[in-house]
Design a protein around this motif. Structure first.
Motif, PDB file in Angstrom:
ATOM      1  N   SER A  87       0.831  -1.206   0.000  1.00 23.92           N
ATOM      2  CA  SER A  87       0.000   0.000   0.000  1.00 23.92           C
ATOM      3  C   SER A  87       0.864   1.254   0.000  1.00 23.92           C
ATOM      4  CB  SER A  87      -0.899   0.015   1.239  1.00 23.92           C
ATOM      5  OG  SER A  87      -1.707  -1.147   1.290  1.00 23.92           O
ATOM      6  N   HIS A  88       0.354   2.297  -0.633  1.00 21.05           N
ATOM      7  CA  HIS A  88       1.092   3.553  -0.767  1.00 21.05           C
ATOM      8  C   HIS A  88       0.188   4.714  -0.387  1.00 21.05           C
ATOM      9  CE1 HIS A  88       2.171   7.177  -3.115  1.00 21.05           C
ATOM     10  NE2 HIS A  88       3.417   6.809  -2.901  1.00 21.05           N
ATOM     11  N   GLY A  89       0.759   5.709   0.275  1.00 21.71           N
ATOM     12  CA  GLY A  89       0.002   6.911   0.613  1.00 21.71           C
ATOM     13  C   GLY A  89       0.914   8.122   0.630  1.00 21.71           C
ATOM     14  N   SER A  90       0.384   9.281   0.326  1.00 23.64           N
ATOM     15  CA  SER A  90       1.209  10.484   0.335  1.00 23.64           C
ATOM     16  C   SER A  90       0.370  11.695   0.725  1.00 23.64           C
ATOM     17  CB  SER A  90       1.848  10.711  -1.035  1.00 23.64           C
ATOM     18  OG  SER A  90       0.852  10.851  -2.040  1.00 23.64           O
ATOM     19  N   VAL A  91       1.036  12.671   1.331  1.00 22.61           N
ATOM     20  CA  VAL A  91       0.422  13.944   1.706  1.00 22.61           C
ATOM     21  C   VAL A  91       1.355  15.040   1.205  1.00 22.61           C
ATOM     22  CG1 VAL A  91      -0.329  15.402   3.603  1.00 22.61           C
ATOM     23  CG2 VAL A  91      -0.590  12.912   3.770  1.00 22.61           C
ATOM     24  N   TRP A  92       0.795  16.057   0.561  1.00 20.70           N
ATOM     25  CA  TRP A  92       1.652  17.097   0.017  1.00 20.70           C
ATOM     26  C   TRP A  92       1.012  18.477   0.190  1.00 20.70           C
ATOM     27  CZ3 TRP A  92      -1.039  13.498  -2.664  1.00 20.70           C
ATOM     28  CH2 TRP A  92      -2.051  13.933  -3.535  1.00 20.70           C
ATOM     29  N   GLY A  93       1.851  19.476   0.133  1.00 12.52           N
ATOM     30  CA  GLY A  93       1.407  20.855   0.265  1.00 12.52           C
ATOM     31  C   GLY A  93       2.596  21.775   0.473  1.00 12.52           C
ATOM     32  N   LYS A  94       2.479  23.022   0.025  1.00 10.50           N
ATOM     33  CA  LYS A  94       3.532  24.021   0.169  1.00 10.50           C
ATOM     34  C   LYS A  94       4.871  23.546  -0.398  1.00 10.50           C
ATOM     35  CE  LYS A  94       1.438  26.135   4.262  1.00 10.50           C
ATOM     36  NZ  LYS A  94       1.643  26.547   5.684  1.00 10.50           N
ATOM     37  N   GLY A  95       4.790  22.836  -1.508  1.00  8.96           N
ATOM     38  CA  GLY A  95       6.006  22.419  -2.191  1.00  8.96           C
ATOM     39  C   GLY A  95       6.724  21.245  -1.570  1.00  8.96           C
ATOM     40  N   LYS A  96       6.128  20.593  -0.575  1.00 10.05           N
ATOM     41  CA  LYS A  96       6.757  19.451   0.066  1.00 10.05           C
ATOM     42  C   LYS A  96       5.783  18.272   0.090  1.00 10.05           C
ATOM     43  CE  LYS A  96       9.802  22.153   3.077  1.00 10.05           C
ATOM     44  NZ  LYS A  96      10.236  22.398   4.488  1.00 10.05           N
ATOM     45  N   ALA A  97       6.347  17.080   0.143  1.00 11.28           N
ATOM     46  CA  ALA A  97       5.517  15.871   0.159  1.00 11.28           C
ATOM     47  C   ALA A  97       6.083  14.872   1.147  1.00 11.28           C
ATOM     48  CB  ALA A  97       5.451  15.245  -1.235  1.00 11.28           C
ATOM     49  N   SER A  98       5.175  14.164   1.820  1.00 12.05           N
ATOM     50  CA  SER A  98       5.553  13.045   2.678  1.00 12.05           C
ATOM     51  C   SER A  98       4.915  11.801   2.086  1.00 12.05           C
ATOM     52  CB  SER A  98       5.052  13.250   4.117  1.00 12.05           C
ATOM     53  OG  SER A  98       5.675  14.366   4.711  1.00 12.05           O
ATOM     54  N   VAL A  99       5.743  10.791   1.861  1.00 11.40           N
ATOM     55  CA  VAL A  99       5.277   9.591   1.183  1.00 11.40           C
ATOM     56  C   VAL A  99       5.522   8.376   2.071  1.00 11.40           C
ATOM     57  CG1 VAL A  99       5.539   8.123  -0.859  1.00 11.40           C
ATOM     58  CG2 VAL A  99       5.804  10.614  -1.063  1.00 11.40           C
ATOM     59  N   GLY A 100       4.515   7.526   2.175  1.00 13.96           N
ATOM     60  CA  GLY A 100       4.651   6.289   2.933  1.00 13.96           C
ATOM     61  C   GLY A 100       4.340   5.088   2.065  1.00 13.96           C
ATOM     62  N   TYR A 101       5.058   3.999   2.280  1.00 15.78           N
ATOM     63  CA  TYR A 101       4.858   2.782   1.474  1.00 15.78           C
ATOM     64  C   TYR A 101       5.065   1.585   2.371  1.00 15.78           C
ATOM     65  CZ  TYR A 101       4.577   0.396  -3.051  1.00 15.78           C
ATOM     66  OH  TYR A 101       4.179  -0.352  -4.108  1.00 15.78           O
ATOM     67  N   THR A 102       4.093   0.682   2.389  1.00 17.16           N
ATOM     68  CA  THR A 102       4.243  -0.509   3.227  1.00 17.16           C
ATOM     69  C   THR A 102       5.151  -1.527   2.550  1.00 17.16           C
ATOM     70  OG1 THR A 102       2.356  -1.683   2.247  1.00 17.16           O
ATOM     71  CG2 THR A 102       1.894  -0.226   4.112  1.00 17.16           C
ATOM     72  N   LEU A 103       5.842  -2.283   3.371  1.00 19.19           N
ATOM     73  CA  LEU A 103       6.631  -3.409   2.858  1.00 19.19           C
ATOM     74  C   LEU A 103       5.914  -4.672   3.310  1.00 19.19           C
ATOM     75  CD1 LEU A 103       9.066  -4.780   1.581  1.00 19.19           C
ATOM     76  CD2 LEU A 103      10.306  -4.463   3.740  1.00 19.19           C
ATOM     77  N   ASP A 104       5.023  -5.169   2.484  1.00 19.77           N
ATOM     78  CA  ASP A 104       4.298  -6.391   2.815  1.00 19.77           C
ATOM     79  C   ASP A 104       5.207  -7.594   2.596  1.00 19.77           C
ATOM     80  OD1 ASP A 104       2.269  -4.645   3.159  1.00 19.77           O
ATOM     81  OD2 ASP A 104       0.923  -5.499   1.670  1.00 19.77           O
ATOM     82  N   TRP A 105       5.009  -8.631   3.394  1.00 14.41           N
ATOM     83  CA  TRP A 105       5.812  -9.835   3.229  1.00 14.41           C
ATOM     84  C   TRP A 105       4.931 -11.064   3.370  1.00 14.41           C
ATOM     85  CZ3 TRP A 105       6.951  -6.423   7.334  1.00 14.41           C
ATOM     86  CH2 TRP A 105       6.426  -6.790   8.572  1.00 14.41           C
ATOM     87  N   THR A 106       5.357 -12.152   2.791  1.00 18.35           N
ATOM     88  CA  THR A 106       4.655 -13.406   2.971  1.00 18.35           C
ATOM     89  C   THR A 106       5.046 -13.989   4.322  1.00 18.35           C
ATOM     90  OG1 THR A 106       6.391 -14.760   1.976  1.00 18.35           O
ATOM     91  CG2 THR A 106       4.736 -13.837   0.482  1.00 18.35           C
ATOM     92  N   ARG A 107       4.295 -14.955   4.789  1.00 18.18           N
ATOM     93  CA  ARG A 107       4.522 -15.513   6.117  1.00 18.18           C
ATOM     94  C   ARG A 107       5.896 -16.156   6.261  1.00 18.18           C
ATOM     95  NH1 ARG A 107       3.506 -21.099   6.564  1.00 18.18           N
ATOM     96  NH2 ARG A 107       2.990 -22.075   4.585  1.00 18.18           N
ATOM     97  N   HIS A 108       6.517 -16.487   5.137  1.00 21.28           N
ATOM     98  CA  HIS A 108       7.817 -17.143   5.179  1.00 21.28           C
ATOM     99  C   HIS A 108       8.890 -16.263   5.803  1.00 21.28           C
ATOM    100  CE1 HIS A 108       5.383 -18.329   1.700  1.00 21.28           C
ATOM    101  NE2 HIS A 108       5.714 -19.550   2.044  1.00 21.28           N
ATOM    102  N   PHE A 109       8.699 -14.935   5.762  1.00 16.46           N
ATOM    103  CA  PHE A 109       9.720 -14.017   6.264  1.00 16.46           C
ATOM    104  C   PHE A 109       9.380 -13.446   7.638  1.00 16.46           C
ATOM    105  CE2 PHE A 109       9.672 -13.785   1.581  1.00 16.46           C
ATOM    106  CZ  PHE A 109      10.927 -14.327   1.343  1.00 16.46           C
ATOM    107  N   GLU A 110       8.246 -13.841   8.190  1.00 21.18           N
ATOM    108  CA  GLU A 110       7.857 -13.326   9.496  1.00 21.18           C
ATOM    109  C   GLU A 110       8.913 -13.674  10.544  1.00 21.18           C
ATOM    110  OE1 GLU A 110       6.300 -11.279  12.197  1.00 21.18           O
ATOM    111  OE2 GLU A 110       5.200 -11.378  10.303  1.00 21.18           O
TER     112      GLU A 110
END
Length: 273
Positions: A173-196
């Motif tokens: 999943s990806h999400g971002s917030v921006w304004g006044k010439g700046k942006a904050s971006v978030g991105y999840t790192l999903d994994w399969t159960r094998h890497f838990e």
């Protein structure tokens, strides 16, 4: 007396087998490692020096995490996918195909030799086979691309259909917030159960003093990262190679790490690289 000893040995063997069977699958991480990271949900390791040295420190520090996770990747993920696609192939067949029928290793050696050396260091530090650890490092999209080339079937679609009789709907999943010439971006790192249980934060102090912070699976080069010295980051899921090429292409983890460690990430510099 002899019958009693035989009976006792039988009981012991039966008990060991029963206990071993009860531990199959993915045991809780506390049964896998003896590291203590009370203040973090991630294992945290700081590594310094050249590429091989940093890899070796990483591998040695997290060897008790890397070993079971690598085995889950090999036998509970790759072999299971191969079975789902209706073949009799096993991990050994995948490994042989990976090195004989793709150019992923050769391209990495040519385009990112320092990162191949980091993986070699991880393997040596953990006391594991380099070829296994290299293939494990390409456990993102490249694994599925190799499986598809090997079997002619998209393994993700096949496994999801076998599980739910429907096409998959989940993804990072990806999400971002921006304004006044700046942006904050978030991105999840999903994994399969094998890497838990193998999530790690690696602090790299490069020979020139540059500091990289990477979240990853123990034994691998990336998940997400920050160049703490230059003050920039981006997601490895940006799909640098939309048309994947397992014959001559460079795997995305190497592209990402090379960009993350770059001194200049301007478009002009990247076009000249």
């Amino acid at each position: 007396m002899k019958r009693f000893v035989i009976a006792l040995l039988t009981l012991v063997v039966f008990s060991i087998n029963t206990y071993a069977q009860s531990l199959t699958g993915i045991p809780p991480v506390e049964y896998q490692v003896e590291l203590s990271d009370a203040q973090s949900e991630f294992f945290t390791v700081e590594v310094k020096g050249n590429a091989y040295e940093r890899g070796f420190q990483h591998g040695k520090a997290l060897r008790k995490v890397i070993r079971p996770t690598l085995n889950r990747f090999k036998y509970d993920m790759v072999s299971a996918f191969l079975k789902t696609t209706g073949t009799d192939y096993q991990w050994k067949d995948y490994r042989q195909f990976f090195y004989a029928n793709t150019g992923l290793y050769q391209t990495a050696q040519r385009e990112a030799p320092e990162l191949v050396e980091e993986i070699r260091g991880i393997a040596d530090g953990a006391g594991l086979d380099f070829k296994d650890v290299f293939a494990y490092n390409l456990n993102f999209d490249e694994t599925f691309w190799v499986l598809e080339k090997m079997t002619g079937i998209d393994p993700m679609l096949a496994s999801e259909k076998a599980a739910r009789e429907a096409l998959p709907s989940g993804h990072c999943s990806h999400g971002s917030v921006w304004g006044k010439g700046k942006a904050s971006v978030g991105y999840t790192l999903d994994w399969t159960r094998h890497f838990e249980g193998s999530q790690a934060l690696i602090k790299h102090v490069l020979e020139g003093g540059t500091v990289l912070l990477t979240t990853t699976y123990a034994g691998t080069l990336i998940g997400h990262g920050i160049n703490a010295t230059a003050g920039y980051t981006f997601t490895p899921h940006s799909k640098f190679q939309l048309a994947h090429d397992v014959d001559n292409g460079l795997a995305q983890i190497f592209i990402y790490r090379k960009l993350l460690g770059a001194v200049d990430v301007s478009l002009k510099a990247l076009n000249q690289a």
